[in-house]
Scaffold this active site. Sequence first.
Site, mmCIF file in Angstrom:
data_model
loop_
_atom_site.group_PDB
_atom_site.id
_atom_site.type_symbol
_atom_site.label_atom_id
_atom_site.label_comp_id
_atom_site.label_asym_id
_atom_site.label_seq_id
_atom_site.Cartn_x
_atom_site.Cartn_y
_atom_site.Cartn_z
ATOM 1 N N HIS A 17 8.596 17.776 11.153
ATOM 2 C CA HIS A 17 7.719 17.010 12.046
ATOM 3 C C HIS A 17 6.605 17.916 12.586
ATOM 4 O O HIS A 17 5.446 17.518 12.647
ATOM 5 C CB HIS A 17 8.506 16.471 13.259
ATOM 6 C CG HIS A 17 9.494 15.399 12.923
ATOM 7 N ND1 HIS A 17 10.797 15.440 13.341
ATOM 8 C CD2 HIS A 17 9.371 14.249 12.218
ATOM 9 C CE1 HIS A 17 11.438 14.356 12.923
ATOM 10 N NE2 HIS A 17 10.594 13.620 12.224
ATOM 11 N N LYS A 41 18.415 2.152 16.245
ATOM 12 C CA LYS A 41 19.375 3.253 16.102
ATOM 13 C C LYS A 41 19.813 3.761 17.466
ATOM 14 O O LYS A 41 19.002 3.830 18.398
ATOM 15 C CB LYS A 41 18.712 4.420 15.365
ATOM 16 C CG LYS A 41 18.113 4.072 14.035
ATOM 17 C CD LYS A 41 17.427 5.300 13.461
ATOM 18 C CE LYS A 41 16.436 4.953 12.369
ATOM 19 N NZ LYS A 41 15.508 6.029 12.070
ATOM 20 N N ARG A 90 8.739 12.754 2.442
ATOM 21 C CA ARG A 90 9.487 13.944 2.027
ATOM 22 C C ARG A 90 9.937 13.841 0.586
ATOM 23 O O ARG A 90 10.008 14.818 -0.130
ATOM 24 C CB ARG A 90 10.706 14.156 2.942
ATOM 25 C CG ARG A 90 10.329 14.486 4.392
ATOM 26 C CD ARG A 90 11.555 14.704 5.261
ATOM 27 N NE ARG A 90 12.426 13.540 5.230
ATOM 28 C CZ ARG A 90 13.644 13.523 4.721
ATOM 29 N NH1 ARG A 90 14.155 14.616 4.205
ATOM 30 N NH2 ARG A 90 14.359 12.422 4.726
ATOM 31 N N SER A 128 15.920 14.861 10.605
ATOM 32 C CA SER A 128 16.660 14.792 11.869
ATOM 33 C C SER A 128 18.141 14.581 11.583
ATOM 34 O O SER A 128 19.002 15.147 12.259
ATOM 35 C CB SER A 128 16.144 13.627 12.723
ATOM 36 O OG SER A 128 14.785 13.793 13.007
HETATM 37 O O1 PNS Z 1 11.411 8.303 12.600
HETATM 38 P P1 PNS Z 1 11.649 6.901 12.118
HETATM 39 O O2 PNS Z 1 12.966 6.371 12.675
HETATM 40 O O3 PNS Z 1 11.567 6.783 10.633
HETATM 41 O O4 PNS Z 1 10.474 5.991 12.752
HETATM 42 C C1 PNS Z 1 10.427 4.618 12.551
HETATM 43 C C2 PNS Z 1 9.348 3.945 13.435
HETATM 44 C C3 PNS Z 1 9.548 4.314 14.895
HETATM 45 C C4 PNS Z 1 7.972 4.416 12.987
HETATM 46 C C5 PNS Z 1 9.471 2.404 13.214
HETATM 47 O O5 PNS Z 1 10.806 2.029 13.366
HETATM 48 C C6 PNS Z 1 8.588 1.596 14.151
HETATM 49 O O6 PNS Z 1 7.389 1.628 14.067
HETATM 50 N N1 PNS Z 1 9.237 0.850 15.078
HETATM 51 C C7 PNS Z 1 8.554 0.020 16.052
HETATM 52 C C8 PNS Z 1 8.784 -1.466 15.794
HETATM 53 C C9 PNS Z 1 7.865 -1.962 14.702
HETATM 54 O O7 PNS Z 1 6.673 -2.021 14.882
HETATM 55 N N2 PNS Z 1 8.466 -2.291 13.526
HETATM 56 C C10 PNS Z 1 7.730 -2.696 12.343
HETATM 57 C C11 PNS Z 1 7.667 -4.164 12.112
HETATM 58 S S1 PNS Z 1 9.081 -5.134 12.445
#
Ligand code: PNS
Length: 165
Positions: A17, A41, A90, A128
């Site tokens: 990150h 999560k 990745r 992570s």
């Molecule tokens: O580090 P991650 O867990 O891969 O990040 C995922 C994240 C936070 C980018 C994604 O879950 C997100 O944008 N969540 C906010 C809710 C949202 O807008 N979801 C997409 C459409 S339902």
Amino acid sequence: MNRLVFPGSFDPPTLGHQDLIRRASKLCDELIAAVLVNGNKRSIFTVEERLSMLRLMTQDLPNVKVLSFDGLLVDFLHKTQAAAVIRGLRKSADYEYEAEMAVINRRLDPSCETLFLQAKPELAHISSSLVRELAGFGRAYDAFVPAECLPVLEEGFKRNRTARS
Ligand code: PNS
């Protein structure tokens, strides 16, 4: 101002990150590292801990701002007047998930652009979940996280172990 958003769970933030944030910060006037508050999560670290770790590991990057967000990413983009989302890739499997998310975000807001940054090969194995797994087995994880984050990480993992025992 050209602003990008680098969103994530950051549970916890890693060297991967940190590298992506550093590289993305060179592509815009301001980069917002945005921690999702109410994801599906269950997280080990509190939002405050994740914000604090991100701030510590980006303190030498003056154009990086660290914020949290709740709800839809497209709404956060709108609120912060950001031009695009930036996500790291990745491995090829990441693309499947990321491409789907980019399409959904664009459906929710046709002006939502998603940019992808390829992880450096030497950091591509770091995630992570790898850090959480190693910590869960009591193994060293310090080679995968920014040194500035270690005190917060040790505290959070200790709390998690105590809560489970
Ligand atoms: O580090 P991650 O867990 O891969 O990040 C995922 C994240 C936070 C980018 C994604 O879950 C997100 O944008 N969540 C906010 C809710 C949202 O807008 N979801 C997409 C459409 S339902």
